[in-house]
Design an enzyme around this catalytic site. Sequence first.
Site, short mmCIF file in Angstrom:
data_model
loop_
_atom_site.label_atom_id
_atom_site.label_comp_id
_atom_site.label_asym_id
_atom_site.label_seq_id
_atom_site.Cartn_x
_atom_site.Cartn_y
_atom_site.Cartn_z
N CYS A 142 0.82 -1.22 0.00
CA CYS A 142 0.00 0.00 0.00
C CYS A 142 0.86 1.28 0.00
O CYS A 142 1.52 1.58 -0.97
CB CYS A 142 -1.00 -0.03 1.15
SG CYS A 142 -2.38 1.12 0.91
N HIS A 235 -4.62 -4.50 0.19
CA HIS A 235 -4.40 -5.07 1.51
C HIS A 235 -4.86 -6.52 1.57
O HIS A 235 -5.87 -6.84 2.24
CB HIS A 235 -5.13 -4.25 2.58
CG HIS A 235 -4.48 -2.95 2.89
ND1 HIS A 235 -3.31 -2.85 3.63
CD2 HIS A 235 -4.81 -1.68 2.53
CE1 HIS A 235 -2.97 -1.57 3.74
NE2 HIS A 235 -3.86 -0.86 3.09
N GLU A 237 -3.74 -8.74 3.31
CA GLU A 237 -3.55 -9.23 4.69
C GLU A 237 -4.74 -8.89 5.60
O GLU A 237 -4.82 -9.41 6.72
CB GLU A 237 -2.27 -8.64 5.28
CG GLU A 237 -2.35 -7.22 5.81
CD GLU A 237 -2.30 -6.14 4.74
OE1 GLU A 237 -2.25 -4.94 5.11
OE2 GLU A 237 -2.32 -6.47 3.54
#
Length: 312
Positions: A142, A235, A237
């Site tokens: 990011c 993202h 994760e």
Amino acid sequence: MPVRIPNRLPASSILRSENIFVISDERADSQDIRPLKLLILNLMPNKIETETQLLRLLANTPLQVDVELLRIHNRPSKHTSSDHMDAFYRDFEAIKNNNYDGLIITGAPLGNLEFEQVDYWPQICDIIEWSQRHATSVLFLCWAAHAALYHLYDTKRYLREEKISGVFRHRRLHGHIPLLRGFDDEFWVPHSRFAQVSLDKLKAHNELQVLAESDEAGAYLIMSKDNRNLFVTGHPEYTRTTLQDEYRRDLGQGLAPTIPTNYYPGDDPTQPPFARWHAHGALLFSNWLNYCVYQQTPFDLSAMQGFTPMES
């Protein structure tokens, strides 16, 4: 094989409760193998939450991974105790002579700030430069992806009129690149950011290759053509509730955020959010560890200087 982290790290008990295999320092030291050495520079305010998210994905691989945590400075954190930081995080000066198989640099909630306005921008630039000599592969997430694209390849980002927040459909652009092995033609990824880099400029750059993109979110996976740097603008994760936590935080601050796209059933934030990116996130991190790190790194990390990863 497991991810190796200190027993006292909060992520350890969380991951064990999820039946994710983590290994103690004592047990790892008794094994006669060469584990991968991975460094994580964590720029997020809530260190423990981000540690757990990343370690959850890194543990989903047959490779044993020894993880070290790095901080950008030693000033007190507003969201993480000084005891936690002192116990588990290292300063750059302590590791700058080390070599690593892989490095992950997280995003940071720096929103509309120009890079040069970030108070630790010089340190970020130093670590990015250092990484090109001391890590086989670097995964930038990011904000870090935009920062590294700017610093290494002079690709400037622009600010969107409003924050992009939600879960978006992506398509892979190449069929035979190792990092994308096992990917569906289309897959979903969360995004949460104000900035974007021009897709056309990235595709035109002679040192970069766009591997996956989204109509709404733009370029998602960008790889340097020397295979050393992977830029991930979303993202993968995130947990099921991370976007919800951000949305409620912004509501509480009176920011009038838009409801995250493709996230709540019927766009109704009173309903439990819907997660459909976890399989992709696990595959991305597993492929990165396997094809970009494990199969590229020298067995003897002291031979890192001057090392060039093999091209796909």
